[in-house]
Design an enzyme around this catalytic site. Structure first.
Site, PDB file in Angstrom:
ATOM      1  N   ASP A  77     -25.497 -32.808 120.419  1.00  0.00           N
ATOM      2  CA  ASP A  77     -25.615 -32.700 121.876  1.00  0.00           C
ATOM      3  C   ASP A  77     -24.247 -32.509 122.545  1.00  0.00           C
ATOM      4  OD1 ASP A  77     -25.229 -35.405 121.021  1.00  0.00           O
ATOM      5  OD2 ASP A  77     -25.798 -36.149 122.998  1.00  0.00           O
ATOM      6  N   HIS A  78     -23.176 -32.468 121.759  1.00  0.00           N
ATOM      7  CA  HIS A  78     -21.840 -32.220 122.316  1.00  0.00           C
ATOM      8  C   HIS A  78     -21.175 -30.976 121.730  1.00  0.00           C
ATOM      9  CE1 HIS A  78     -21.529 -36.130 124.437  1.00  0.00           C
ATOM     10  NE2 HIS A  78     -22.451 -36.424 123.545  1.00  0.00           N
ATOM     11  N   HIS A 416     -22.409 -46.738 122.007  1.00  0.00           N
ATOM     12  CA  HIS A 416     -22.053 -46.394 123.384  1.00  0.00           C
ATOM     13  C   HIS A 416     -21.748 -47.729 124.078  1.00  0.00           C
ATOM     14  CE1 HIS A 416     -23.553 -42.233 123.352  1.00  0.00           C
ATOM     15  NE2 HIS A 416     -24.519 -42.687 122.580  1.00  0.00           N
TER      16      HIS A 416
END
Ligand SMILES: [Zn+2]
Length: 781
Positions: A77-78, A416
């Site tokens: 996703d990055h 995170h």
């Protein structure tokens, strides 16, 4: 980022434009622009969508305006739309990521292409759709891979006025935060980050320099993580209880990164509880065809991990990522599903692939357990499972739905920050403007409110903190008025300091001179204010005059007296007294170089793309026509050659003009010189291919040596004399490692063998690095 959506904003504003990952998790991609410089941050895909729909909204901007693209870490996703950007659009900027990110990225994306093709084929049978969901293929991957540049942690790049530094972000191996500085404005992009010290990674660091704009992830919003030890205990006891009852445990994981952390936990637990777990009768599988390659990468970059794991490595002299109790499953067909087992399988969000197949197979049985440990993105099967549905759709057979009776649990090891960790970090960074990214709308909105209430005492003061949570494709434009600082240099600086020295308490700024301040605006930004306070005190009330020179590239503003202007601003000569002459070349650049050497003895080589100045006169070869060659003759005449155009530049003076004339004469006469005929004939001989091959070998050796340099630092020396670089090596190329008197080794890089080594463990380590190193530098396909 067109002006029309911005209304009153001017080009001088800092602008943020989210193409993806704004009010969502997935397809992270943000564009920032300031003073005509544009930086893109990340280029991900959205795991819940397929094909073009998974991309960030690239159509919304002109990608050819991007100067630099920074990738924070290797998660899809990055990073997974990077090859698309580099190969399928008009993007022409430079791309940077850390070394480990690049090493892992190559394997992950290759696998991503493979898995996407597989599921395309599987789906096209049943959907009768020919839609090609592949955004790019292996060739695109290979072609773009070599153009990706790497950056070390704590090192700073300066790409035409855009400075950026990489810092540890925790999260996964290689993850970086970037602090970007453009014209004095500092922006910090956290990417995904973690402040927890885990088994193998460093936690994220707060950069030592102040930040004006913070772009920060908000994945967990205002949630609080349970303490690590509680989560580990829950994880191991859930798994333990399931397998002793004969159940199967499925841990869907992203192929790499957090999987390694879970493996470290499980391997340790299995060793400690061997008796209760039937002495090895309950296998733990790690189903990933990348496992082997990743093991190598993880070992190579152990020096970038935390002290725990480095100590473990030093003490045991074995790779801590070689697990006692874990079995690697390269191919799921080799898996014999007889009894209780624990399976780590990708992808992490159960969209397709091995983890999805096993889910559909195991979920009808009550005794089985699906344990979600990663962050589950909205719209994915992992997220859907949290709702404890009675049935799930089958990916291979859309006509049926599969009953779900197994247990579903979530324990986050997602790495995170939670709210408190995020808040502490945000406070330490101290930025006045905060832009939230990488969070679903609700947690992001809650985080915004919590931050605003945390900083409410600063409201309507100079230190007011503004928080933004824009949607995708909504422009944020921030005004930074700031001040302009001009540095007085040369005799002007001396003049000022001698005046100032009459005042006792004046501090001299640096050797270049002292800074004076030119107020542009009363209403300056607070950070800017702090930064210039010292200078303000030191130069109060002193009026100076000079010429203000601004450097377009660095944004430096210098105040300089007219008499010094040429000394301090060499570039300005071009506008004052410069001569310039161009001619078309009728011969090879290396010939011209050789003739200039004959004439002037030695010249300074400024640019030499094709390495033509390093080859011997007798070995002149056919030279590539595209490279640049720039040389300085007699320290005053610059000769620039590209394609078949040669340009001479010099500052006018009697001597320089004479030298320039003789250079010009050489340029015009080389074609007809007997020497060039003789030398030109060499360009057609068979040595050419041979040389090319040797260059390739030298390059490979250099790359492998770099891996050694990273691993052993200054204790490693590559023995390579100048002649060998660009020439042909007469002997094998060797390297030395000298850790102390009893730990030395001699490595032959030509044969990739250890020749002498005083320590067995060291030898083993070197051999494995040689192997890994040669794997890493082999072409991708
Ligand atoms: Zn991530």
């Amino acid at each position: 980022m067109q002006n029309n959506n911005t209304g009153t904003t001017t080009n001088d504003n800092f602008r943020f434009f989210g193409l993806g990952g704004s009010n969502e998790v997935g397809r992270s991609c943000h564009v920032i622009r300031y003073k005509g410089k544009t930086v893109m941050l990340d280029a991900g895909v959205h795991p819940a969508y397929r094909g073009m729909a998974s991309l960030p909204f690239y159509d919304e901007i002109d990608l050819s305006t991007i100067d630099v693209l920074l990738i924070s870490h290797f998660h899809l996703d990055h990073a997974a739309s990077l090859p698309y950007v580099m190969q399928k659009t008009n993007f022409k900027g430079r791309v940077f990521m850390t070394h480990p990110t690049k090493a892992i990225y190559r394997w992950l994306l290759k696998d991503f292409v493979r898995v996407t093709s597989l599921s395309n084929n599987a789906n096209s049978n049943i959907r009768t759709s020919n839609d090609d969901d592949n955004l790019y293929n292996d060739t695109d991957l290979v072609e773009s891979f070599d153009r990706i540049e790497t950056i070390d942690y704590h090192s700073t790049m300066d790409i035409s006025g855009i400075k950026f530094t990489a810092y540890h972000a925790g999260h996964v191996l290689g993850a970086a935060m970037f602090q970007i500085e453009i014209a004095g404005l500092r922006i910090l992009f956290t990417g995904d980050y973690s402040r927890e010290v885990d088994r193998h990674l460093n936690s994220a660091e707060v950069p030592p320099f102040s930040t004006d704009v913070l772009i920060v992830e908000s994945t967990f919003g205002t949630a609080t993580h349970e303490p690590r030890i509680t989560r580990e205990r829950k994880l191991t006891s859930l798994i333990h209880n399931t397998v002793v009852k004969g159940g199967r445990v499925l841990l869907p994981v992203f192929a790499l990164g957090r999987a390694q952390e879970l493996l470290l936990i499980l391997d340790e637990y299995w060793t400690q509880h061997s008796n209760d777990l039937g002495n090895g009768q309950v296998p733990i599988y790690y189903a990933s065809n990348l496992a082997r390659k990743c093991l190598n990468v993880f070992q190579t970059y152990i020096n970038m991990m935390n002290d725990n794991i480095r100590k473990k490595f030093r003490d045991s002299k074995t790779n801590p990522f070689i697990f006692k109790n874990i079995l690697y499953l390269k191919n799921i067909d080799d898996f014999q599903d007889f009894g209780p087992s624990v399976m780590l399988a990708s992808p992490g969000m159960l969209q397709n692939g091995v983890s999805r197949d096993l889910l559909e197979k195991w979920c009808p049985e009550e005794k089985n357990l699906v344990l979600i440990t990663g962050y589950s993105i909205e719209g994915t099967m992992a997220k859907f499972l949290m709702l404890q549905p009675d049935h799930i759709p089958s990916i291979n057979n859309p006509d049926i739905s599969v009953p779900r009776r197994c247990q579903v649990e979530e324990i986050s090891f997602a790495a995170h920050v939670d709210f408190q960790e995020n808040l502490d970090f945000i406070e330490q960074v101290g930025a006045g403007k905060i832009i939230l990214v990488h969070g679903e709308s609700n947690p992001m909105g809650r985080l915004k409110s919590a931050l605003l209430s945390n900083f409410k005492n600063l409201k309507n003061t100079e230190k007011e903190v503004k928080v933004y949570n824009p949607r995708n494709c909504v422009l944020i434009s921030l005004e930074f008025k700031g001040v302009k600082v001009a540095k007085a240099i040369g005799t002007l600086a001396d003049e000022i300091s001698s005046k100032l020295l009459t005042d006792e308490d004046i501090r001299k700024e640096d050797n270049d001179g002292i800074k004076t301040k030119k107020n542009e605006n009363e209403n300056e930004n607070e950070n800017e204010n702090e930064r210039v306070e010292d200078e303000e005190n030191s130069s109060q009330g002193l009026a100076v005059s000079g010429i203000l020179v601004s450097d377009e590239k660095t944004f430096d503003l210098n105040l300089v007296s007219l008499t010094d202007i040429r000394e301090h601003h060499v570039d300005l000569k071009t506008t004052i007294l410069k001569e310039r002459q161009s001619v078309t070349l009728g011969c090879k650049k290396d010939l011209i170089y050789w003739h200039l050497l004959q004439m002037f003895g030695s010249v300074d080589v400024l640019i030499d793309d094709d390495n033509v100045t390093n080859i011997k006169e007798t070995d002149l070869r056919e030279n590539k026509v595209n490279g640049e060659l720039e040389i300085m003759i007699m320290k005053s005449i610059k000769l620039h050659m590209v394609d078949s155009l040669a340009t001479l530049e010099w500052v006018q003076s009697a001597i320089n003009d004479t030298v320039a004339d003789s250079v010009m004469a050489i340029l015009l006469s080389v074609e007809s010189s007997p020497a060039s005929v003789k030398l030109s004939s060499h360009t057609h001989d068979h040595h050419h291919d041979h040389h090319h091959e040797e260059d390739q070998i030298l390059l490979r050796i250099q790359q492998i040596a770099n891996v050694f340099k990273e691993q052993f630092g200054d204790t490693f020396t590559l023995l390579m004399d100048k002649e060998e670089i660009g020439g042909s090596p007469k002997e094998d190329i060797k390297g030395l490692i000298t850790i102390n008197e009893s730990m030395t080794a001699k490595i032959n890089f030509t044969t990739l063998k250890v020749e002498e080594c005083t320590s067995k463990p060291l030898k083993g380590r070197i051999e494995s690095i040689l192997k890994i190193g040669s794997d890493l530098v082999t072409p991708l396909c």
